[in-house]
Design a protein around this motif. Structure first.
Motif, PDB file in Angstrom:
ATOM      1  N   GLU A 219       0.880  -1.134  -0.007  1.00  0.00           N
ATOM      2  CA  GLU A 219      -0.043  -0.051   0.047  1.00  0.00           C
ATOM      3  C   GLU A 219       0.759   1.232   0.017  1.00  0.00           C
ATOM      4  OE1 GLU A 219      -0.899  -2.575   1.589  1.00  0.00           O
ATOM      5  OE2 GLU A 219      -2.598  -3.295   0.667  1.00  0.00           O
ATOM      6  N   ARG A 222       1.658   1.931  -3.591  1.00  0.00           N
ATOM      7  CA  ARG A 222       0.585   2.316  -4.318  1.00  0.00           C
ATOM      8  C   ARG A 222       0.336   3.745  -3.763  1.00  0.00           C
ATOM      9  NH1 ARG A 222      -3.582  -2.916  -3.562  1.00  0.00           N
ATOM     10  NH2 ARG A 222      -2.365  -4.340  -5.104  1.00  0.00           N
ATOM     11  N   THR A 225       2.738   6.018  -5.590  1.00  0.00           N
ATOM     12  CA  THR A 225       2.351   6.441  -7.117  1.00  0.00           C
ATOM     13  C   THR A 225       1.248   7.156  -7.316  1.00  0.00           C
ATOM     14  OG1 THR A 225       3.101   3.885  -7.791  1.00  0.00           O
ATOM     15  CG2 THR A 225       2.062   4.963  -9.397  1.00  0.00           C
ATOM     16  N   THR A 226       0.169   6.725  -6.452  1.00  0.00           N
ATOM     17  CA  THR A 226      -1.160   7.557  -6.605  1.00  0.00           C
ATOM     18  C   THR A 226      -0.842   9.143  -6.214  1.00  0.00           C
ATOM     19  OG1 THR A 226      -2.470   5.820  -5.940  1.00  0.00           O
ATOM     20  CG2 THR A 226      -3.407   7.853  -5.991  1.00  0.00           C
TER      21      THR A 226
END
Length: 250
Positions: A219, A222, A225-226
């Motif tokens: 997570e 992620r 990246t988000t």
């Protein structure tokens, strides 16, 4: 989807409001501020210098390639490089790169602290973690990113000057004349407005995603990246908004 977006916006605003408190220990905050200035500013110098140099060089050669008419004087190339670099290329491109370099680091750092329960431990000790962990990053970005943009503008001019001189497309005297002719100081104010706006975006959005990450190591990746994707999109939207305001006031 709209509900999720509004939820993120609300949590983002609450995060910003939560960090607005008087520092408990100014020396500790000052030390953290200087640490963030080093991470955000000085460690980003190499990539900023490299991109700026080739940005100015490529812009000079590209402008010379497109201006094929003999009626147009060669010093116009320097004017195109100057205005394009100040208004758009340096602030936007450098900040998009910084969103990946700096933003991912901020999100990963805070995400790792959240997953390893370091943030929870600080809160148990009565420390305002939003103020202690996030505010120095935002202040450091607001201070260092405009400095990097100004440096990028100067280095882009130098790169364009060097490329024009080495290839013979623009003589040194012509390039210098073009840089100093019909200069509009208002353009620098627009560049600085973009720099401060983008600096705020680069520091706050990754901090939000890193601070509120849930789960494990996967997570964190992620979330990082988000945060970069959202930061880049927000930078482009803000760039359009500031440019539209510039045209309406021009």
């Amino acid at each position: 989807m709209l509900t999720k977006f509004l939820s993120h916006v609300g949590r983002f605003i609450l995060m910003l409001m939560g960090m607005l408190s008087k520092p408990e220990n100014r020396k500790v905050y000052w030390k953290e501020f200087m640490h963030q200035c080093n991470d955000i500013g000085f460690r980003s110098l190499p990539i900023v210098l490299i991109i700026s140099t080739f940005l100015g060089a490529v812009m000079t050669l590209q402008s010379a390639y497109q201006l094929v008419s003999p009626v147009i004087p060669r010093y116009v190339i320097a004017q195109i490089v100057r205005d394009s670099t100040i208004l758009e290329l340096a602030p936007t491109m450098i900040c998009v790169v910084l969103a990946g370099v700096v933003g991912s680091k901020i999100a990963s750092e805070l995400g790792n602290m959240r997953i390893s329960e370091q943030i929870d431990a600080l809160e148990i000790m009565g420390i305002n973690t939003k103020s202690y962990l996030i505010m120095p990053k935002i202040v450091a970005a607001l201070f260092m990113v405009p400095c990097l943009i100004i440096l990028a503008i100067v280095i882009s001019m130098v790169g364009g000057y060097a490329a024009g001189s080495m290839t013979g497309t623009v003589l040194p005297d012509q390039f210098h004349y073009g840089l100093t002719t019909d200069f509009v100081p208002f353009n620098m104010y627009v560049a600085l407005a973009k720099s401060f706006t983008f600096a705020f975006i680069i520091s706050t959005i990754p901090a939000y995603y890193g601070y509120h990450v849930e789960g494990g190591a996967l997570e964190i990746g992620r979330s990082s990246t988000t945060s970069v994707v959202v930061s880049c999109i927000t930078i482009l939207l803000a760039d359009y908004g500031i440019t539209a305001l510039m045209l309406s006031n021009g």
